[in-house]
Design a protein around this motif. Structure first.
Motif: not given
Length: 190
Positions: A141-151
């Motif tokens: 399943d999907a997983q992730g983490s933010s990079t400190g930006e709003t895209l």
């Protein structure tokens, strides 16, 4: 009721989203969104949504929602943890205005017919967050983490037509995360 609303949106393959939408709904952007709330400091709640249009009206389609969701606090971090999802938000101390979507007529809730619930008016500022998440319905399943930006979530042309699947949290969570687009918390009284 005092609300802490944590919001995270992530980019996915839009053709996969199209395959899971019920008839009459059109995908607007390649995005899935998790809204997590703490109500009066004690009750956790989760919603899973995607941006859609139905009969010329734009809003969010509620894929699933869960009440009585466990959460823990550790310093500036709040983690919601269930058997199917773990998501953590860490406030970074930077504020901005709460995003108001001018073309958002509300949230569609499925039942015998789709019911449109008007959007909540929130005027409080948001605090940007760092976020990590992992769906846990299956090992892929999907997983992730933010990079400190709003895209931005930019609409994608159809490149592949997938077979239709049921509009369930399990099917949506199986769509891989390309990147986390943005995450914040907003605190207000409902």
């Amino acid at each position: 009721m005092h609300i802490e609303q944590y919001v995270m949106a992530y980019q996915v393959e839009q053709d996969r989203l199209r395959a899971l939408l019920p008839d009459g709904f059109v995908s607007l952007r390649p995005v899935l969104r998790i809204n997590a709330e703490i109500r009066d400091g004690r009750e956790g709640y989760l919603e899973y949504n995607t941006a859609v249009e139905k009969d010329g009206t734009r809003g969010w389609l509620n894929i699933a929602r869960w009440d009585q969701v466990p959460f823990v606090r550790g310093g500036k971090t709040v983690t919601f943890r269930t058997s199917f999802l773990e998501i953590s938000f860490t406030g970074v101390g930077i504020e901005g205005s709460c995003p108001a979507e001018k073309d958002n007529a509300g949230c569609y809730v499925l039942g015998e017919t789709a019911r449109l619930i008007p959007p909540e008016v929130i005027t409080a500022n948001k605090e940007f967050c760092d976020c990590t998440f992992r769906w846990q319905f299956s090992d892929t399943d999907a997983q992730g983490s933010s990079t400190g930006e709003t895209l931005p979530a930019i609409p994608e042309a159809v490149t592949r037509v997938y077979p239709k699947v049921a509009c369930t949290a399990e099917n949506a969570a199986s769509i891989p995360c390309k990147q986390v687009l943005g995450t914040y918390v907003v605190r207000f009284t409902r």
